[in-house]
Scaffold this active site. Sequence first.
Site, PDB file in Angstrom:
ATOM      1  N   ASP A   7      10.043   7.782   3.641  1.00 57.06           N
ATOM      2  CA  ASP A   7       9.527   6.510   3.174  1.00 57.06           C
ATOM      3  C   ASP A   7       9.527   6.536   1.645  1.00 57.06           C
ATOM      4  O   ASP A   7       9.577   7.605   1.027  1.00 57.06           O
ATOM      5  CB  ASP A   7       8.105   6.332   3.725  1.00 57.06           C
ATOM      6  CG  ASP A   7       7.443   5.056   3.248  1.00 57.06           C
ATOM      7  OD1 ASP A   7       8.142   4.032   3.139  1.00 57.06           O
ATOM      8  OD2 ASP A   7       6.230   5.084   2.997  1.00 57.06           O
ATOM      9  N   GLU A   9       7.509   3.941  -0.780  1.00 56.04           N
ATOM     10  CA  GLU A   9       6.225   3.623  -1.409  1.00 56.04           C
ATOM     11  C   GLU A   9       5.108   4.468  -0.823  1.00 56.04           C
ATOM     12  O   GLU A   9       4.978   4.603   0.386  1.00 56.04           O
ATOM     13  CB  GLU A   9       5.906   2.142  -1.233  1.00 56.04           C
ATOM     14  CG  GLU A   9       6.830   1.230  -2.025  1.00 56.04           C
ATOM     15  CD  GLU A   9       6.491  -0.230  -1.802  1.00 56.04           C
ATOM     16  OE1 GLU A   9       5.417  -0.667  -2.248  1.00 56.04           O
ATOM     17  OE2 GLU A   9       7.305  -0.929  -1.161  1.00 56.04           O
TER      18      GLU A   9
END
Length: 200
Positions: A7, A9
């Site tokens: 991922d 953020e």
Amino acid sequence: MDIVCLDMEGVLVPEIWIAFSKASGIPELKRTTRDEPDYDKLMRWRLGILKEHGLGLKEVQDVIATIDPLPGAREFLDELRSLTQVIVISDTFTQFAGPLMKKLGYPTLFCNSLDVADDGEIVDFKMRIENSKLSTVKALQSIGFDTIAAGDSFNDLDMIRASRVGMLFKSTPQIIADNPDLPHFEDFPEFLAAIKAALQ
């Protein structure tokens, strides 16, 4: 062959919407996928708030330009990419991610796109594929990759669970408590060590 799916953020860079919330003085925009599992609902709500305040793509991009990767993220990513293939799989948008990818050394990014009007208003968003993180991991597995996946939010759990090895990084106490079987890490050195162990 292994491939690491990360991922973006909360893992490599700060949350864009939290930074924008602070810069714009709109506290409700602090809400992220750590709080709301339904991404479609979250984004439509965000776009409504932007419209209500007369804010468009330029205002968001101006804030993104001031965001730096999390301390140690670039070095972590550089070392990891020297060991194996890495894909950043994010629910962000190409129009947001450019400056951040530059600061991270241009890793491969799979994300989505925004529909922007001539006056700069963000009128809609286009998801690359439904359940993009899980769909991408399954597609990689279908062409012979073993996936190692990590993230911090509700919308990362499916790809983490579907992978040969899954981990949480800088997640919330609630998500960690709800997923006690998943290893979780708070700093890049121990996170990198765990991925290296999984690659062996």
